[in-house]
Design an enzyme around this catalytic site. Structure first.
Site, mmCIF file in Angstrom:
data_model
loop_
_atom_site.group_PDB
_atom_site.id
_atom_site.type_symbol
_atom_site.label_atom_id
_atom_site.label_comp_id
_atom_site.label_asym_id
_atom_site.label_seq_id
_atom_site.Cartn_x
_atom_site.Cartn_y
_atom_site.Cartn_z
ATOM 1 C CE LYS A 126 -9.203 -24.708 10.648
ATOM 2 N NZ LYS A 126 -10.038 -23.522 10.442
ATOM 3 C CG ASP A 143 -10.860 -16.136 12.727
ATOM 4 O OD1 ASP A 143 -9.959 -16.929 13.067
ATOM 5 O OD2 ASP A 143 -11.985 -16.509 12.338
ATOM 6 C CG PHE A 185 -15.118 -20.149 7.634
ATOM 7 C CD1 PHE A 185 -16.371 -20.653 7.364
ATOM 8 C CD2 PHE A 185 -14.344 -20.793 8.598
ATOM 9 C CE1 PHE A 185 -16.863 -21.789 8.018
ATOM 10 C CE2 PHE A 185 -14.822 -21.926 9.254
ATOM 11 C CZ PHE A 185 -16.073 -22.426 8.959
HETATM 12 C C1 LIG Z 1 -11.399 -23.247 10.846
HETATM 13 C C2 LIG Z 1 -11.701 -21.841 11.134
HETATM 14 C C3 LIG Z 1 -12.638 -21.472 12.117
HETATM 15 C C4 LIG Z 1 -13.472 -22.487 12.852
HETATM 16 O O1 LIG Z 1 -12.688 -23.335 13.646
HETATM 17 P P1 LIG Z 1 -13.347 -24.677 14.245
HETATM 18 O O2 LIG Z 1 -12.247 -25.236 15.108
HETATM 19 O O3 LIG Z 1 -13.692 -25.550 13.090
HETATM 20 O O4 LIG Z 1 -14.526 -24.282 15.026
HETATM 21 C C5 LIG Z 1 -12.801 -20.129 12.379
HETATM 22 N N1 LIG Z 1 -12.107 -19.198 11.718
HETATM 23 C C6 LIG Z 1 -11.205 -19.514 10.768
HETATM 24 C C7 LIG Z 1 -10.442 -18.423 10.091
HETATM 25 C C8 LIG Z 1 -10.975 -20.839 10.433
HETATM 26 O O5 LIG Z 1 -10.108 -21.145 9.463
#
Ligand SMILES: *Cc1c(COP(=O)(O)O)cnc(C)c1O
Length: 388
Positions: free
Chosen positions: A243, A214, A127
């Site tokens: 986050k 990521d 994701f």
């Molecule tokens: C939440 C998340 C995203 C997206 O972040 P947003 O701030 O919602 O755009 C991307 N990569 C990972 C691994 C995430 O957990």
């Protein structure tokens, strides 16, 4: 409600305030927050250092522009790159934007090397966000369906399968980068194996691919080190995070090292709000607090306590098939779909979430203490025991 697009299936509760690991709803009922706004409120709710930083910055200057130098952005840039062992960084406002920056960086890196159609290897179950490029990178058909044509230039690989990656390396000269979460969050707390990621590092180096991690969810102390890769004995070329960085104030970052740090020049990327004084003041308070209060160590210790308690309390429960994760990013996999557990937990005064359909995901604040951790594990175990 009717004025809002129905993009979320929301639980029927509204919170009015919070303190530490607790949230209070508009009826005055207290909840233990084991999800932290999806790994956002690492310092818990209403942390005094963050509140003070926001207040002080708001008194002086909320926004200027990236047309000018921004002191708080430079300070946060220094603190974050030092924490990461990276050379420089770019600030945006979210995880998806951080990943967009990384994807653009990889493509430009490829073009500089003469690759006309640069491709990025991404994993099944990944994701990376909801923008067009990041949903195309995401390995979940549900998130992509209806939004075709997808952005091209992504090559999908199974996770933890180094042979598959070797095959891609042998057959695809357009690949310029590899992008993955060290622990996949949305697909159900699925860690990549240490040996796999170390082998990926080797393949990236051999082929001059950028290793891009990521850490939007795993970063900022969540897994017991500031970034998850710091517990895996490897260094990526690019790291994205968001986050937990602002404890609720929107901010994201793309960090780079070595050749990757030299790719972007003036005009290549930008953001109106990215790295504004308010967001960076919050980020600086977060990173300083994580360091001063040794919250990475606390995440390790409390994560261990919660996982151990869950393992012993769930030992005889046949529908628990796995308990996994690192630090305060934990998943309890059940033998079947368990989406309704979020509602049941809410009724019991506990906020959890279900990822990947069948996995209870726990992401409590890094500030959680021992008695709170015991309460949390006990509450989750009871919930699961009664889910038969
Ligand atoms: C939440 C998340 C995203 C997206 O972040 P947003 O701030 O919602 O755009 C991307 N990569 C990972 C691994 C995430 O957990």
């Amino acid at each position: 409600m009717s004025a809002l697009m129905q993009t979320y299936a929301r639980l029927p509760v509204t919170f009015s305030h919070g303190e530490g690991v607790y949230l209070y709803d508009t009826e005055g009922r207290r909840y233990m927050d084991a999800i932290s706004g999806i790994a956002v409120n690492g310092l818990g709710h209403a942390h005094p250092a963050v509140t003070a930083a926001i207040r002080a910055q708001a008194d002086k200057l909320v926004h200027s522009s990236n047309l000018y130098r921004i002191e708080a952005q430079e300070q946060l840039g220094t603190a974050l790159t030092q924490a990461a062992g990276m050379d420089n960084c770019f600030f945006g406002n979210s995880g998806a934007e951080a990943n967009e920056a990384a994807i653009k960086l990889a493509r430009l890196y490829g073009h500089h090397r003469g690759v006309k159609k640069p491709a990025i290897v991404v994993l099944e179950g990944a994701f990376h966000g909801r923008t067009l490029a990041t949903l195309s990178a995401t390995g979940n058909r549900k998130i992509q369906a209806g939004f075709e044509p997808l952005v091209s230039g992504f090559v999908r690989a199974p996770r933890n399968d180094i042979e598959a990656l070797r095959q891609i390396a042998a057959n695809n000269p357009d690949v310029v980068a590899f992008l993955a979460e060290p622990i996949q969050g949305e697909s159900g707390v699925q860690p990549l194996e240490r040996e796999y990621l170390q082998a990926v590092r080797e393949i990236c180096s051999q082929h001059e691919w950028l290793l891009m991690l990521d850490e939007v969810q795993t970063g900022n102390g969540r897994t017991g080190t500031y970034f998850a890769y710091q517990g895996l004995d490897l260094v990526p070329d690019v790291v994205t995070t968001a986050k937990g960085l602002g404890n609720g104030v929107p901010i994201g970052a793309c960090l780079a090292r070595g050749a990757a740090a030299q790719v972007f020049g003036a005009g290549h990327h930008g953001s109106t709000f990215g790295g504004n004084p308010l967001a960076c003041a919050a980020g600086l308070a977060v990173i300083n607090t994580i360091t001063q209060d040794r919250l990475c160590d606390n995440a390790t210790a409390m994560g261990q306590l919660i996982a151990d308690t869950l393992r012993s309390e769930c030992a005889g429960i046949s529908h628990v098939s796995d308990i996994r994760g690192r630090g305060l990013m934990l998943g309890v996999e059940l033998g079947r779909d368990c989406g309704e557990l979020a509602q049941r937990a809410l009724e019991a005064g506990l906020l959890i979430n279900v990822a990947g359909g069948n996995t209870v995901r726990l992401l409590p604040p890094l500030v959680i203490n021992e008695s709170e951790a015991r309460d949390l594990a006990g509450g989750v175990a009871e919930l699961i025991r009664n889910f038969d």
